[in-house]
Design an enzyme around this catalytic site. Sequence first.
Site, PDB file in Angstrom:
ATOM      1  N   ALA A   9       0.803  -1.231   0.000  1.00 26.24           N
ATOM      2  CA  ALA A   9       0.000   0.000   0.000  1.00 26.24           C
ATOM      3  C   ALA A   9       0.834   1.278   0.000  1.00 26.24           C
ATOM      4  CB  ALA A   9      -0.957  -0.002   1.195  1.00 26.24           C
ATOM      5  N   PRO A 104      -1.802  -8.586 -16.038  1.00 23.90           N
ATOM      6  CA  PRO A 104      -0.486  -8.070 -16.444  1.00 23.90           C
ATOM      7  C   PRO A 104      -0.496  -6.570 -16.715  1.00 23.90           C
ATOM      8  CG  PRO A 104      -1.051 -10.057 -17.682  1.00 23.90           C
ATOM      9  CD  PRO A 104      -2.283  -9.630 -16.950  1.00 23.90           C
ATOM     10  N   HIS A 133      10.086   1.571 -20.744  1.00 25.45           N
ATOM     11  CA  HIS A 133       9.694   1.869 -19.359  1.00 25.45           C
ATOM     12  C   HIS A 133      10.723   2.760 -18.680  1.00 25.45           C
ATOM     13  CE1 HIS A 133       6.848  -1.458 -19.902  1.00 25.45           C
ATOM     14  NE2 HIS A 133       6.218  -0.976 -18.839  1.00 25.45           N
ATOM     15  N   HIS A 134      10.323   3.281 -17.508  1.00 24.92           N
ATOM     16  CA  HIS A 134      11.201   4.086 -16.649  1.00 24.92           C
ATOM     17  C   HIS A 134      12.394   3.234 -16.182  1.00 24.92           C
ATOM     18  CE1 HIS A 134       9.678   1.919 -13.106  1.00 24.92           C
ATOM     19  NE2 HIS A 134       8.543   1.885 -13.783  1.00 24.92           N
ATOM     20  N   LYS A 137      12.453   0.322 -13.280  1.00 23.22           N
ATOM     21  CA  LYS A 137      11.808  -0.992 -13.440  1.00 23.22           C
ATOM     22  C   LYS A 137      12.872  -2.088 -13.368  1.00 23.22           C
ATOM     23  CE  LYS A 137       8.648  -3.574 -16.458  1.00 23.22           C
ATOM     24  NZ  LYS A 137       7.850  -4.049 -15.323  1.00 23.22           N
TER      25      LYS A 137
HETATM   26  P1  NAP Z   1       6.989  -0.163  -5.562  1.00 24.98           P
HETATM   27  O1  NAP Z   1       6.749   1.305  -5.606  1.00 24.98           O
HETATM   28  O2  NAP Z   1       8.369  -0.682  -5.280  1.00 24.98           O
HETATM   29  O3  NAP Z   1       5.970  -0.771  -4.510  1.00 24.98           O
HETATM   30  C1  NAP Z   1       6.044  -2.064  -3.981  1.00 24.98           C
HETATM   31  C2  NAP Z   1       5.645  -1.934  -2.522  1.00 24.98           C
HETATM   32  O4  NAP Z   1       5.488  -3.240  -1.966  1.00 24.98           O
HETATM   33  C3  NAP Z   1       6.717  -1.210  -1.675  1.00 24.98           C
HETATM   34  O5  NAP Z   1       6.071  -0.273  -0.846  1.00 24.98           O
HETATM   35  C4  NAP Z   1       7.307  -2.365  -0.860  1.00 24.98           C
HETATM   36  O6  NAP Z   1       7.798  -1.915   0.379  1.00 24.98           O
HETATM   37  C5  NAP Z   1       6.089  -3.229  -0.673  1.00 24.98           C
HETATM   38  N1  NAP Z   1       6.386  -4.595  -0.278  1.00 24.98           N
HETATM   39  C6  NAP Z   1       7.464  -5.356  -0.546  1.00 24.98           C
HETATM   40  N2  NAP Z   1       7.332  -6.576   0.019  1.00 24.98           N
HETATM   41  C7  NAP Z   1       6.148  -6.568   0.647  1.00 24.98           C
HETATM   42  C8  NAP Z   1       5.446  -7.514   1.428  1.00 24.98           C
HETATM   43  N3  NAP Z   1       5.952  -8.731   1.683  1.00 24.98           N
HETATM   44  N4  NAP Z   1       4.221  -7.178   1.921  1.00 24.98           N
HETATM   45  C9  NAP Z   1       3.701  -5.974   1.692  1.00 24.98           C
HETATM   46  N5  NAP Z   1       4.332  -5.006   0.970  1.00 24.98           N
HETATM   47  C10 NAP Z   1       5.534  -5.314   0.463  1.00 24.98           C
HETATM   48  O7  NAP Z   1       6.555  -0.839  -6.948  1.00 24.98           O
HETATM   49  P2  NAP Z   1       5.364  -0.412  -7.913  1.00 24.98           P
HETATM   50  O8  NAP Z   1       5.867   0.476  -8.986  1.00 24.98           O
HETATM   51  O9  NAP Z   1       4.193   0.022  -7.098  1.00 24.98           O
HETATM   52  O10 NAP Z   1       5.057  -1.808  -8.615  1.00 24.98           O
HETATM   53  C11 NAP Z   1       4.629  -2.920  -7.859  1.00 24.98           C
HETATM   54  C12 NAP Z   1       4.460  -4.117  -8.801  1.00 24.98           C
HETATM   55  O11 NAP Z   1       3.394  -3.840  -9.713  1.00 24.98           O
HETATM   56  C13 NAP Z   1       5.695  -4.416  -9.668  1.00 24.98           C
HETATM   57  O12 NAP Z   1       5.839  -5.801  -9.824  1.00 24.98           O
HETATM   58  C14 NAP Z   1       5.353  -3.756 -11.000  1.00 24.98           C
HETATM   59  O13 NAP Z   1       6.021  -4.347 -12.082  1.00 24.98           O
HETATM   60  C15 NAP Z   1       3.861  -4.031 -11.048  1.00 24.98           C
HETATM   61  N6  NAP Z   1       3.080  -3.132 -11.909  1.00 24.98           N
HETATM   62  C16 NAP Z   1       2.005  -3.693 -12.519  1.00 24.98           C
HETATM   63  C17 NAP Z   1       1.174  -2.910 -13.287  1.00 24.98           C
HETATM   64  C18 NAP Z   1      -0.015  -3.541 -13.926  1.00 24.98           C
HETATM   65  O14 NAP Z   1      -0.747  -2.857 -14.667  1.00 24.98           O
HETATM   66  N7  NAP Z   1      -0.292  -4.841 -13.676  1.00 24.98           N
HETATM   67  C19 NAP Z   1       1.442  -1.542 -13.471  1.00 24.98           C
HETATM   68  C20 NAP Z   1       2.548  -1.003 -12.832  1.00 24.98           C
HETATM   69  C21 NAP Z   1       3.362  -1.801 -12.032  1.00 24.98           C
HETATM   70  P3  NAP Z   1       9.361  -1.479   0.478  1.00 24.98           P
HETATM   71  O15 NAP Z   1       9.574  -0.394  -0.533  1.00 24.98           O
HETATM   72  O16 NAP Z   1       9.481  -1.047   1.897  1.00 24.98           O
HETATM   73  O17 NAP Z   1      10.156  -2.729   0.158  1.00 24.98           O
END
Ligand code: NAP
Length: 247
Positions: A9, A104, A133-134, A137
């Site tokens: 979150a 996805p 992508h940025h 990633k």
């Molecule tokens: P992000 O900003 O790094 O967010 C991930 C979050 O998850 C961080 O706050 C992290 O905390 C937390 N986390 C890690 N391990 C956890 C656990 N065991 N329990 C609860 N929280 C945990 O990454 P994001 O950009 O939001 O992307 C997240 C994922 O979504 C990636 O795999 C990305 O490729 C994917 N994504 C998918 C879509 C789609 O359309 N399907 C679009 C964009 C991104 P910490 O930072 O403290 O480790």
Amino acid sequence: MTRVAVLGAKGRMGSESVRAIEAADGLEVVAQIGVDDPLDLIASSGAEVALDFTQPAVALDNVAWCVEHGVHVVVGTSGFDDDRIGVVRDLMGETPTTEVLIVPNFSIGAVLMMKFAATAAPFFESVEVIELHHPAKVDAPSGTATRTAELIAAARAEAGSAPLPDATTTDPDGARGATVAGIPVHSVRARGFVASQEVLLGGEGETFSIRHDSHDRTSFMPGVVAAVRAVGQRPGITVGLDDVLGL
Ligand code: NAP
């Protein structure tokens, strides 16, 4: 009201999703789970649906927990390939009561891009995927590019399309990109992009490009809200938003 737990979150997608879900009619966020929080918070908050935007390394365990505790789950985290889907399928058994909806890409434009690419692919000799992508990633190619290549390959196989023409015999540095399901996929990581993808198709005397650009993470939110609303209606595993959007 559908009670929703958001895992990850505090992350980029998770925090945007918390805002979007709280603003949506009929949905409420009852748990915001970060890296140090126990998954038991999902149960104690009474969440019926979990949304996972964490990291590929932990998402499978999160999904397993949700399945074992009867919580429907929408998975936005990358990396749910066939092996991981197989693990989840085994966990769910033959008569699943929960739904795992793996998405996805939540962007409506990207979903349509994939649909149009699969429709067009058998009509052209050549097709390649370029995703941009940025630079923060961590995984390549993107889940969307992988899914697009798989859909293109399936459409071409069904139509009996010939192999892609390519006279390359030497490519020591991998300039022709990765090959996913037989389709060349090229990954660009550059400042300024959020998530873009182009599918390039080529036939005799013509080329055809299908391009989609997400300029902002808000582009994913209508799809996130639609997925959270719809999950639970089809027990078992669902991949992609096509069913949810009636495509
Ligand atoms: P992000 O900003 O790094 O967010 C991930 C979050 O998850 C961080 O706050 C992290 O905390 C937390 N986390 C890690 N391990 C956890 C656990 N065991 N329990 C609860 N929280 C945990 O990454 P994001 O950009 O939001 O992307 C997240 C994922 O979504 C990636 O795999 C990305 O490729 C994917 N994504 C998918 C879509 C789609 O359309 N399907 C679009 C964009 C991104 P910490 O930072 O403290 O480790």
